[in-house]
Motif scaffolding. Structure first.
Motif, PDB file in Angstrom:
ATOM      1  N   ALA A 105       0.849  -1.188   0.000  1.00 18.97           N
ATOM      2  CA  ALA A 105       0.000   0.000   0.000  1.00 18.97           C
ATOM      3  C   ALA A 105       0.886   1.239   0.000  1.00 18.97           C
ATOM      4  N   PRO A 106       1.543   1.510  -1.127  1.00 20.64           N
ATOM      5  CA  PRO A 106       2.527   2.596  -1.144  1.00 20.64           C
ATOM      6  C   PRO A 106       1.958   3.969  -0.818  1.00 20.64           C
ATOM      7  N   ALA A 107       0.777   4.299  -1.308  1.00 18.06           N
ATOM      8  CA  ALA A 107       0.213   5.617  -1.031  1.00 18.06           C
ATOM      9  C   ALA A 107      -0.097   5.759   0.456  1.00 18.06           C
ATOM     10  N   ARG A 108      -0.667   4.724   1.046  1.00 19.91           N
ATOM     11  CA  ARG A 108      -0.991   4.749   2.472  1.00 19.91           C
ATOM     12  C   ARG A 108       0.282   4.910   3.309  1.00 19.91           C
ATOM     13  N   ALA A 109       1.318   4.174   2.953  1.00 21.74           N
ATOM     14  CA  ALA A 109       2.587   4.264   3.686  1.00 21.74           C
ATOM     15  C   ALA A 109       3.226   5.635   3.504  1.00 21.74           C
ATOM     16  N   ALA A 110       3.129   6.187   2.307  1.00 20.48           N
ATOM     17  CA  ALA A 110       3.707   7.506   2.040  1.00 20.48           C
ATOM     18  C   ALA A 110       3.009   8.582   2.865  1.00 20.48           C
ATOM     19  N   VAL A 111       1.684   8.556   2.900  1.00 18.25           N
ATOM     20  CA  VAL A 111       0.942   9.548   3.681  1.00 18.25           C
ATOM     21  C   VAL A 111       1.220   9.359   5.170  1.00 18.25           C
TER      22      VAL A 111
END
Length: 189
Positions: A105-111
């Motif tokens: 979940a790259p977007a979730r981890a980035a946020v």
């Protein structure tokens, strides 16, 4: 103060202004009321004593077709938009992904990284990122949605004939494009 004493002002809102459950006209009136109150407060006067008639060009319903269900909306964004979120985090200093969360979940981890790094509320940061990147992605990659938003602003310009145009955030881009696509007629004032 009479209507002839007021200066017509058209606002063009930015991202995260979708007014779920309201028809576009009611949503425009709600946001215009917020702006009217903010302008009056800035002038230190009651709203009914300001020399402005504030109206709103509301276009958010063209960019967000459903009401956000919560922070999981990041997972609903298309792959390109999620990649933009990851790039945003990298530009802010995030390391290359090494933990499993970035892979799944790259977007979730980035946020999550951005929220932790800058001391932000994680749920609010996810909601803002989903709305911001989702609406920007819809506007800049979907020609039909972009045209609908721009048309909404163009129609508001022609209907209200403002003497002042105030645009915020994405609304600045929408207003700019609307003005270039169909220049605002000269005011008689």
């Amino acid at each position: 103060m009479t209507d002839s004493d007021t200066v017509p002002v058209l606002g063009v809102h930015g991202v995260w202004n979708r007014q779920g459950g309201l028809e576009p006209q009611a949503a425009a009136e709600r946001i215009a009321g917020w702006w009217r109150d903010a302008i009056a407060a800035g002038l230190g006067r009651p709203a009914e004593e300001t020399p402005f008639q504030v109206m709103m060009a509301y276009y958010a319903h063209h960019l967000r077709t459903r009401t956000a269900q919560g922070p999981d909306d990041l997972d609903d964004l298309d792959t390109a938009t999620q990649a933009d979120i990851v790039e945003w985090a990298r530009l802010l200093g995030a390391e290359e992904p090494v933990v499993q969360g970035w892979l799944t979940a790259p977007a979730r981890a980035a946020v999550s990284w951005v929220a932790t790094r800058f001391g932000l509320d994680h749920v609010l940061a996810r909601g803002l990122a989903a709305a911001f990147f989702g609406e920007l992605g819809a506007y800049f990659t979907d020609p039909d949605r972009r045209a609908a938003a721009r048309t909404q602003v163009t129609e508001a310009l022609h209907h209200t004939r403002p003497r002042v145009l105030i645009a915020h955030s994405l609304g600045s881009a929408v207003a700019y494009e609307a003005l270039w696509a169909a220049p605002h007629p000269r005011s008689s004032c």
